[in-house]
Each structure stands twice: as C-alpha cells, then as structure tokens.
Design an enzyme around this catalytic site. Structure first.
Site, PDB file in Angstrom:
ATOM      1  N   ASP A   1       0.623  -1.212   0.017  1.00 54.26           N
ATOM      2  CA  ASP A   1       0.038   0.095  -0.008  1.00 54.26           C
ATOM      3  C   ASP A   1       0.849   1.159   0.058  1.00 54.26           C
ATOM      4  O   ASP A   1       0.372   2.274   0.502  1.00 54.26           O
ATOM      5  CB  ASP A   1      -1.052   0.120   1.275  1.00 54.26           C
TER       6      ASP A   1
ATOM      7  N   ASP B   1      -7.152  -4.110  -4.809  1.00 52.44           N
ATOM      8  CA  ASP B   1      -6.785  -2.472  -4.363  1.00 52.44           C
ATOM      9  C   ASP B   1      -5.469  -2.007  -5.087  1.00 52.44           C
ATOM     10  O   ASP B   1      -5.377  -0.849  -5.336  1.00 52.44           O
ATOM     11  CB  ASP B   1      -6.665  -2.534  -2.992  1.00 52.44           C
TER      12      ASP B   1
ATOM     13  N   GLY C   1      -9.330 -17.368  -7.453  1.00 56.59           N
ATOM     14  CA  GLY C   1      -9.889 -16.236  -6.699  1.00 56.59           C
ATOM     15  C   GLY C   1     -10.586 -16.334  -5.526  1.00 56.59           C
ATOM     16  O   GLY C   1     -11.136 -17.520  -5.169  1.00 56.59           O
TER      17      GLY C   1
ATOM     18  N   THR D   1     -12.382 -14.084  -1.676  1.00 62.09           N
ATOM     19  CA  THR D   1     -12.529 -12.770  -1.233  1.00 62.09           C
ATOM     20  C   THR D   1     -11.857 -12.607   0.303  1.00 62.09           C
ATOM     21  O   THR D   1     -11.466 -13.767   0.909  1.00 62.09           O
ATOM     22  CB  THR D   1     -13.866 -12.317  -1.092  1.00 62.09           C
TER      23      THR D   1
ATOM     24  N   ARG E   1     -16.523  -2.173  -2.627  1.00 57.81           N
ATOM     25  CA  ARG E   1     -15.288  -1.130  -2.825  1.00 57.81           C
ATOM     26  C   ARG E   1     -14.183  -1.899  -3.872  1.00 57.81           C
ATOM     27  O   ARG E   1     -13.443  -1.222  -4.563  1.00 57.81           O
ATOM     28  CB  ARG E   1     -14.610  -1.054  -1.493  1.00 57.81           C
TER      29      ARG E   1
ATOM     30  N   TRP F   1     -12.558  -0.155  -7.073  1.00 54.52           N
ATOM     31  CA  TRP F   1     -11.290  -0.008  -7.239  1.00 54.52           C
ATOM     32  C   TRP F   1     -11.016  -0.539  -8.692  1.00 54.52           C
ATOM     33  O   TRP F   1     -10.132  -0.060  -9.584  1.00 54.52           O
ATOM     34  CB  TRP F   1     -10.412  -0.981  -6.345  1.00 54.52           C
TER      35      TRP F   1
ATOM     36  N   SER G   1     -18.812 -11.886   7.512  1.00 54.83           N
ATOM     37  CA  SER G   1     -20.154 -12.519   7.002  1.00 54.83           C
ATOM     38  C   SER G   1     -19.898 -14.062   7.400  1.00 54.83           C
ATOM     39  O   SER G   1     -18.764 -14.384   7.830  1.00 54.83           O
ATOM     40  CB  SER G   1     -20.129 -12.287   5.654  1.00 54.83           C
TER      41      SER G   1
END
Length: 401
Positions: free
Chosen positions: A114, A174, A232, A234, A246, A250, A365
């Site tokens: 980041d 991101d 893939g 999450t 979000r 991105w 979740s």
C-alpha cells in the site's frame, strides 16, 4: 446520444439512473466549503497525529503514522489547500510529509503493497503542488519499497504477508491504485523499470481479477512454483463469488488509471464492463451496499466510499472517451456525488469529525474471515475520494495519482 448509453443498462438500472439528478455547481461549491471547514477544524488534533482508518461513533481518533490509510488524511489536507489556497493547510501537510519521510526511511509498517495509498496523496501531491523535495525523496523510496514485493514468478506485486509463502502468494484488486506511484517514479527518475513492473502487475491483475460477467475478485492467488493463475477468493467481500463493492470500484478507477498510463485499448472495454456491472447492482439512491450481492430491501450496511471511488474513476476515464460517452460517465459520477452530498455527507460537526457517513471498512460474514470494524462509519479513503471527486467536478484537475 445519452439513450444509447442508457440502453447498455437494464430497464431497472436505467430508471434508477434517471431518478437521481446531477450535482450542481452551487452544490459542489457548498460541499467543498463544508469539507474544507471540517478539515480545518480538525488540524489542531490531526497535524502531528493522523486520523485512524475509520471513525468510532462518527469520530476519528488520533493515531501515529503506522496504518496503510494515513496518506488519505494528508491528501484531504492537500485538496483543501488546492481549493482554498489557505496556508494553514499547506503548513499542516508539510509537517505530515516530514513524518512520511521518516516512516519510509525507518521502514515503519511498510511491509505491504500500500505504498501508493500512503505516498501518492501525501508526498507525490506535495511535490506536484508546491515542489516539495522531501515529498519527492519519500515517494521514490516508497516506490523502491513497492517494487521489492514484485514476484517475477507470476508477474505481480504480492499484497501482503511473507514473501513467497503459498498462503500469501496473491495480488488484490486494490493495488491498481498503488501502481501509479511507480509510473510517477519512472518519470521523475528516468528509470523505466518502475513502469515496467507497473505494466506487468496491471496486466496480470486485469487478466485474472475480472470475471466473465465483469464482476471482480478481491484477491487472486498464483502457483508459487510456476506462477500460473490458481484461484480467486475474497477477504472483505460477502463471499468468494460475490462482488465486494469497494473492490468493484477499485476496478473502475484502477482500470481508468491503467489506461491513463498505458493507453492500451483493451482497458477501455474492461472499464466499460466493470462500470456496467457496478451500475446494474445499485440500490435506488445509487450508493451501494457493502457488497453488490445486496441491492435493496435489506438491513445490510452501505459503503458510501465505493460510490466516491467509482465517481473518480468515471471522471478519469471520461478524459479519454468520445464526447457522448464521456458525457454519460461524467453525468453518472455527478449523480453519485449528488446522492452522497444529499444523503451521506456530514452536515453537523457535532455529528462527526469526518466528511461522509455510512461507509464500511470490514464487515464480517458467514463466508469471509475478515474482522468487523468501521461498519456504518466514516472512513479515511471515503472522505478523501469524496473530496477528490468534488475537485474533479470543480475543474480540470491535475491528478495526484
């Protein structure tokens, strides 16, 4: 011509689009004034300290410069300075640039990807706006730190975790907002390897995080031995197969910036696809729930930050499109901002010391493993991108990214 672009959408999505008016010039002016006033009132507490990533009960707490999000607060200060010319903002932002320089020199909490979020809206912005040499030095060191995470096997920048560890051998969507730091570094230093790494990461990311229906993966794993795409998943979305709001935003903004720097025509088609998917999965006020799995009639929290990010991306890509299509995306962004301004922006400083309510940082979740915090609160990137979108609507803006 506008009907041609609305015809891309379902009747339901087009009806929602038509329902919300665009933000007016007077509303942009008022929103900017309120935001700048709020930021200035925070400077006594948040000049030598930084805002936490998210508010608690509407109010940010002060922290040291150790999180991945602190650059957004400095970015808000620079945007306020750019809009008002008030030297109080410049003075505060320069103090924070010194802190960012010390952070990268001493490698304080920088073992992740980041660097762009940290050093672009703070140090690159300071260099572009006032010629800050400290900002330039800090941002180049941050670019060096970012490319140290590049994995030749697979051709991507590893997001976080121990380098090469199978459980961490992944990129996340991101990072499309982190790589503009590398394009800037290539230009400033004359060293093309920064841009070459950025190009390879963007190519790998867009080839893997975009699904066939143009929804997006939050994270994508690769084989540590061969570099082949693996799967893939999450981290912060509702479930692996859903589209984290979000993350989709991105994808919109990141693809627009990727086109800005590469001019690869295929990126425009990706942008159109991820934008259309986003627009098809919004509730009546065009501000998404935290995951695009949810659209209306439920108690799930919103993520207002996603709408601001998407608006910035659409306004960026509009610069490179034919006039009718560009107008469609500018109008769409202005509708998102109208809804945010009317229904989500902080109106009373007694309510919050942030700018935009009803964001979601990390919502747990039954199908993800993320922590539960910053839910239905302000968050620092939501406030920053709200300001950036206002600036983009206000003028032909020289981007920090």
């Amino acid at each position: 011509m506008m009907k041609e672009y609305l015809d891309m959408l379902s009747k339901e999505a087009a009806a929602k689009w038509n329902k919300i008016p665009e933000m007016t010039a007077e509303e942009i002016k008022t929103a900017f004034a309120k935001s700048c006033s709020q930021i200035k009132s925070c400077l006594p507490e948040f000049t030598h300290k930084f805002q936490n990533a998210y508010s608690e009960g509407g109010f940010y707490k002060p922290i040291d410069n150790v999180d991945w999000t602190t650059g957004f607060w400095t970015g808000e200060i620079w945007l306020a300075y750019e809009y008002t010319g008030d030297e109080a903002f410049r003075d505060a932002a320069e103090i924070q640039i010194d802190d960012f320089y010390k952070r990268i020199q001493n490698k304080i909490a920088v073992d992740h990807h980041d660097m762009g979020f940290l050093y672009t809206p703070s140090c690159v912005a300071g260099y572009k706006l006032i010629g800050s040499e400290t900002g330039k030095r800090a941002a180049i060191l941050a670019a060096d730190q970012l490319i140290s995470r590049f994995q030749e096997t697979g051709g991507f920048i590893q997001a976080w975790g121990r380098m090469g560890a199978p459980e961490d051998y992944r990129l996340i969507i991101d990072c499309l907002l982190n790589v503009p730091l590398l394009y800037w570094a290539a230009k400033e230093t004359g060293k093309p390897h920064y841009a070459e790494i950025a190009d390879r990461h963007v190519h790998t990311a867009l080839a893997n995080v975009i699904r066939e229906d143009f929804s997006t993966w939050h994270t994508f794993f690769f084989d540590t031995r061969t570099g082949a795409p693996d799967h893939g998943a999450t981290c912060q979305g509702y479930r692996d197969g859903s589209a984290w709001a979000r993350g989709q935003a991105w994808g919109i903004y990141g693809t627009a910036l990727a086109y800005r720097y590469t001019k690869r025509p295929g990126y425009i088609d990706i942008f159109r696809g991820v934008s259309r998917y986003y627009m098809e999965h919004l509730p009546e006020d065009l501000v998404p729930y935290w995951d695009l799995e949810f659209m209306s009639g439920n108690e799930q929290p919103r993520d207002s930050s996603s709408a601001s990010i998407a608006a910035c991306g659409m306004l960026e890509m509009a610069n490179y499109l034919e006039s009718a299509e560009a107008d469609f995306y500018r109008k769409t962004a202005a509708k998102y901002m109208k809804s945010l301004y009317q229904n989500y922006a902080v109106k009373d400083p007694k309510e919050s010391n942030g700018l935009v309510l009803h964001s979601t940082y990390s919502n747990h979740s039954p199908y993800n493993t993320c922590n539960h915090y910053g839910v239905d609160e302000c968050n620092s990137w939501g406030d920053y991108f709200y300001m950036e979108a206002l600036m983009r609507l206000h003028k032909d803006w020289e981007v920090y990214w």
